[in-house]
Design an enzyme around this catalytic site. Sequence first.
Site, mmCIF file in Angstrom:
data_model
loop_
_atom_site.group_PDB
_atom_site.id
_atom_site.type_symbol
_atom_site.label_atom_id
_atom_site.label_comp_id
_atom_site.label_asym_id
_atom_site.label_seq_id
_atom_site.Cartn_x
_atom_site.Cartn_y
_atom_site.Cartn_z
ATOM 1 C CG ASP A 449 87.393 11.258 23.103
ATOM 2 O OD1 ASP A 449 87.922 12.384 23.152
ATOM 3 O OD2 ASP A 449 87.516 10.404 23.996
ATOM 4 C CG ASP A 514 89.690 12.312 30.405
ATOM 5 O OD1 ASP A 514 88.501 12.439 30.050
ATOM 6 O OD2 ASP A 514 90.583 11.892 29.654
HETATM 7 C C1 GLA Z 1 89.564 10.408 26.318
HETATM 8 C C2 GLA Z 1 88.271 10.834 26.972
HETATM 9 C C3 GLA Z 1 87.886 9.825 28.035
HETATM 10 C C4 GLA Z 1 87.746 8.455 27.413
HETATM 11 C C5 GLA Z 1 89.032 8.083 26.704
HETATM 12 C C6 GLA Z 1 88.871 6.793 25.915
HETATM 13 O O1 GLA Z 1 90.631 10.500 27.189
HETATM 14 O O2 GLA Z 1 88.398 12.101 27.524
HETATM 15 O O3 GLA Z 1 86.690 10.211 28.652
HETATM 16 O O4 GLA Z 1 86.663 8.459 26.534
HETATM 17 O O5 GLA Z 1 89.445 9.081 25.801
HETATM 18 O O6 GLA Z 1 90.014 6.443 25.251
#
Ligand code: GLA
Length: 700
Positions: A449, A514
């Site tokens: 990420d 997300d």
């Molecule tokens: C980002 C990712 C999510 C999750 C969060 C965790 O927003 O897109 O899928 O992994 O971080 O903090």
Amino acid sequence: MSKTQADRDGLITFRAGGTLLCLTAQVSERVQLLYAGPDLPSASAADFERLSTREHAPGGPQNPIANSLLNAIGTGYPSPPGLLAHRTGQDWVGDPCLVEAKQSETSLTLMTHDAACNISAEHTFDIDPGSGVLRCACRITNQADSPLALEWCAALCVPINPSLTNITSFAGKWAGEFQTEQTTLVRGSFVQENRSGRTGHASYPGLYLGESNTTENSGQAVARHLGWSGNTRLRVDHLATGELSAQAGELLLPGEMTLQRGESYATPPLYLTWSDQGYGPLTRSLHRYVRGQLCPVAPRPVHYNSWEAVYFDHSPARLMELANRAAEVGAERFVLDDGWFGARRNDTAGLGDWTVCDNVYPDGLEFLSEHLQSLGLEFGLWFEPEMVNPDSDLYRAHPDWVLQAPGVEQIASRHQLPLDLTRDDVCEHLFERIVSLTKQLNIAYIKWDMNRDIQHPGGEAGHAVMHQQILALYGLIERIKAAVPGLVVESCASGGARADYGILTHTDRVWTSDNNDARAHHAIMRGTAHFLPLDVLGNHVGPQKCHITRRQFDMEFRAGAAIFGHMGMEMDLTQESAQDRAILSDAIALHKRHRTLIHTGDYHRLSTHKHICGIGVVASDRRDAVFQLAVLDPHPTMHPPRINFAGLDPDQRYEIQSIWPQALDKSFGTFAGSALMQYGLQLPITNPDTYLIYHLKAAT
Ligand code: GLA
């Protein structure tokens, strides 16, 4: 690779995979790109050389100036230059000329040199025979003793068919990625700049261009994409001469690229593909390219991701329970998201401390690894390697490890700062932590990420190091993959903010958004699929009440959305009813039945009424197909419309079956492909927020 025809007649005709490039290539002369586009039978560079001749236009230069590889200032070409460089104000007017050309069946290299400024430029062109996608890049080398300040270098200045003035671009935001936007280019420039230090949500480095009447299956079109995960600029200039000229390259920060004698700068690769049968073939060529060259198709296990079920509220018992439930409904990989390490009990602390949190997991994560193994699930783990919370042991020990610009305050963003990957000690530390945990816990998959923009990418010496940061990122991922054979890596950046071909050269899947609201996700998937095939696009079933939009959907709708992609789920399965878990399990089974087709077939966008969105995936032999129709609003007429399928063999008869939602499961009998495409199938009367899925199989 051999020397080319250029030696003989000063022209190059380069064709492969349905793509044609024609150039002039006279040694000691400027190289003109005469034609770049779909292959035209029996056409050669000699045709275009003569066809492109223009007379003197009043008010213009005596001899009209043609597009060359970089349209450097010295050429006088009337578009913004594709190369901007100088030596403290001198040597700014270049005009590179051909030194040598080398050509093989699928690649071409042109070495040029600019005598006035003593710079050399090497252009490489590769055409992938399987997809026809052209990849080109340029390498600039400083040949003089004094440093060369490079400010801009496009991978290539591409002449575009002047009738392609309709631009489709992709802009978005967190939880609203890849919104498709249409613009008509008037005289002037269309410019998209990204300064977010990652591929970014706001302006994706890819465009489609078409004629005013180009459709999915008719008309001229071109797609361009810059494979780079940092700052970028894409432009299309509609010139007073009537020409369209396009450039794409890395947006360099002041002083970032100073080349000493013998040093080089390589642009990110630019990918291009053309079509004379509309936008659909562009998408299918790009999908073939990604599958063939970047992310080879591999079985894609169905995911369970812990994020929306537990966020930072972890406990061994919860994870065991979720893993059991995930296995029951058919998950094949369990991804433990953020919150398992250091003092990471919320997003303000612990980021960067890549050791299992011993308060929450006193016996480590081995118990989970073993439990998942006993359930037959792969173990995936979340990392955000490039970042650190100031409230972390790592930052307390190494406050100098972050990117920062002298005299400027850090910009607050999710309580975290970007690490300086151009430092060897930083990469060494990350490599050691990630590889040892991965081996220790039997991790098969990393969700990599990256959750903030980088506005001030200053390195140790205070200079901008954005370019080096991206190369260091790519290098680190490669090193980790080499140390852990078979490791699969997902690219995530606050959802889909890093989904370009640069990162996909080193990773295997992207997290699209997300926002798993099944209604919103359809548009996000459709936008993303202009460049990426469904097999690399994470598509997860979310909770009944979407955490982002607060909208509520039943399980049929949520699950129907996720079947077309790399399917997964991301919700608290203990909160779903037994009935909904049974529906989810059926949806996963359906996905698995058609997974090979969905992950390898040809993608088609359907032309539908406004309240419906439809896509289909058709096997390359056109004997098998699945179609997904999202009914998003009430049907405006008493009877819903008929739906016209696409991509079928008109001469083939197909047995057609409605396979989702389950209540509508039925066979319709067999029909001619031509009738299904031209006349269409009557849709059933349904509520809005219904995903209808049809399976078509060749009857003979
Ligand atoms: C980002 C990712 C999510 C999750 C969060 C965790 O927003 O897109 O899928 O992994 O971080 O903090």
